[in-house]
Enzyme design. Structure first.
Site, PDB file in Angstrom:
ATOM      1  N   TYR A  11       0.804  -1.224   0.000  1.00 17.64           N
ATOM      2  CA  TYR A  11       0.000   0.000   0.000  1.00 17.64           C
ATOM      3  C   TYR A  11       0.838   1.277   0.000  1.00 17.64           C
ATOM      4  O   TYR A  11       0.279   2.365  -0.010  1.00 17.64           O
ATOM      5  CB  TYR A  11      -0.903   0.011   1.242  1.00 17.64           C
ATOM      6  CG  TYR A  11      -1.877  -1.139   1.287  1.00 17.64           C
ATOM      7  CD1 TYR A  11      -3.035  -1.135   0.509  1.00 17.64           C
ATOM      8  CD2 TYR A  11      -1.635  -2.237   2.096  1.00 17.64           C
ATOM      9  CE1 TYR A  11      -3.931  -2.190   0.544  1.00 17.64           C
ATOM     10  CE2 TYR A  11      -2.526  -3.309   2.133  1.00 17.64           C
ATOM     11  CZ  TYR A  11      -3.666  -3.275   1.355  1.00 17.64           C
ATOM     12  OH  TYR A  11      -4.546  -4.334   1.394  1.00 17.64           O
ATOM     13  N   HIS A  16      -4.416   6.335  -0.787  1.00 19.35           N
ATOM     14  CA  HIS A  16      -4.945   6.270   0.580  1.00 19.35           C
ATOM     15  C   HIS A  16      -3.846   6.517   1.619  1.00 19.35           C
ATOM     16  O   HIS A  16      -4.151   6.773   2.784  1.00 19.35           O
ATOM     17  CB  HIS A  16      -5.560   4.891   0.808  1.00 19.35           C
ATOM     18  CG  HIS A  16      -6.869   4.907   1.530  1.00 19.35           C
ATOM     19  ND1 HIS A  16      -7.597   6.049   1.805  1.00 19.35           N
ATOM     20  CD2 HIS A  16      -7.607   3.880   2.054  1.00 19.35           C
ATOM     21  CE1 HIS A  16      -8.705   5.725   2.458  1.00 19.35           C
ATOM     22  NE2 HIS A  16      -8.730   4.419   2.618  1.00 19.35           N
ATOM     23  N   ASN A  64      -9.289   1.184   8.463  1.00 20.30           N
ATOM     24  CA  ASN A  64     -10.587   1.192   9.137  1.00 20.30           C
ATOM     25  C   ASN A  64     -10.505   0.866  10.628  1.00 20.30           C
ATOM     26  O   ASN A  64     -11.524   0.829  11.310  1.00 20.30           O
ATOM     27  CB  ASN A  64     -11.570   0.243   8.440  1.00 20.30           C
ATOM     28  CG  ASN A  64     -11.120  -1.201   8.477  1.00 20.30           C
ATOM     29  OD1 ASN A  64     -10.054  -1.524   8.974  1.00 20.30           O
ATOM     30  ND2 ASN A  64     -11.948  -2.082   7.930  1.00 20.30           N
ATOM     31  N   ASP A  89      -6.062  11.427   3.353  1.00 23.76           N
ATOM     32  CA  ASP A  89      -6.402  11.645   1.948  1.00 23.76           C
ATOM     33  C   ASP A  89      -7.818  12.185   1.832  1.00 23.76           C
ATOM     34  O   ASP A  89      -8.675  11.897   2.656  1.00 23.76           O
ATOM     35  CB  ASP A  89      -6.275  10.339   1.166  1.00 23.76           C
ATOM     36  CG  ASP A  89      -7.211   9.251   1.707  1.00 23.76           C
ATOM     37  OD1 ASP A  89      -7.109   8.924   2.905  1.00 23.76           O
ATOM     38  OD2 ASP A  89      -8.043   8.726   0.940  1.00 23.76           O
ATOM     39  N   ASN A 110     -13.259   6.005   6.130  1.00 22.40           N
ATOM     40  CA  ASN A 110     -13.298   4.981   7.163  1.00 22.40           C
ATOM     41  C   ASN A 110     -12.288   5.208   8.285  1.00 22.40           C
ATOM     42  O   ASN A 110     -12.540   4.838   9.434  1.00 22.40           O
ATOM     43  CB  ASN A 110     -13.098   3.598   6.545  1.00 22.40           C
ATOM     44  CG  ASN A 110     -14.325   3.132   5.796  1.00 22.40           C
ATOM     45  OD1 ASN A 110     -15.441   3.541   6.095  1.00 22.40           O
ATOM     46  ND2 ASN A 110     -14.120   2.274   4.809  1.00 22.40           N
TER      47      ASN A 110
END
Length: 203
Positions: A11, A16, A64, A89, A110
């Protein structure tokens, strides 16, 4: 200061994770190194920026579950929510556009949703880093988990340059003065930009 993102190399360059990108830049420029802090479910470092002592965190929960880390550090340091700055973000802003905000809702984000739940308050300060919008709400999930393009990356770094110029004011509590700078329609303009609508994200 808490930068939001998802842990792991998969990631690292996704849209994000721009919250991670910004706090990593601050640490790098201050010569600080992030180290695991299991009691906070995060990587953390402490540094001095513009004469202010700053604790910086990257939650190692997934996005989350960001509230687990933020609530843990708030309890440990007995921090009122309004002393916590969350960097995240924002799909409702173009890539590289940066905005400062006090409190508010989660707008479908989230990470923010879980932080509000974990703190029992929405009164923390937010640095919103624009990543752009895919054009349709059903595409937001895949979009924010996609890797930023080279052009987007350059725009986001330019936004970080702009933020670095006002970090001393942010840390000194001059939030409204910083908002007046960041919320211009364009750099050098005296015309204020209208407030962006908080359309819900859906990731």
């Amino acid at each position: 200061m808490v930068g939001l993102g998802n842990p792991g190399p998969r990631y690292a360059r996704t849209r994000h994770n721009v919250g991670f990108w910004f706090v990593e830049r601050i640490a790098r420029e201050a010569g600080a190194v992030f180290r695991p802090e299991s009691k906070f479910f995060a990587e953390a470092c402490e540094l001095r920026l513009e004469g202010e002592r700053l604790r910086v965190f990257k939650p190692q929960t997934f996005m989350n579950r960001s509230g687990q880390a933020v609530a843990a550090l708030a309890r440990f340091y007995r921090l009122p929510p309004e002393t916590i700055l969350v960097v995240h973000d924002e799909v409702d802003l173009p890539p590289g556009t940066v905005r400062l905000k006090e409190g508010g809702g989660h707008a479908g984000h989230n990470g923010l949703r879980d932080i509000i739940s974990g703190l029992g308050s929405a009164d923390f300060v937010r640095l919103r880093i624009g990543v752009g919008h895919p054009g349709h709400k059903d595409d937001v999930h895949d979009y924010v988990l996609g890797v930023a393009t080279a052009d987007e990356g350059r725009a986001i770094e330019a936004g970080f340059d702009e933020l670095m110029k006002v970090m001393g004011q942010i840390l000194g509590g001059e939030l409204h003065a910083v908002m007046n700078v960041l919320h211009r329609r364009r750099r050098g303009s005296d015309q204020e930009e209208p407030q962006e609508p908080e359309e819900p994200q859906t990731e």
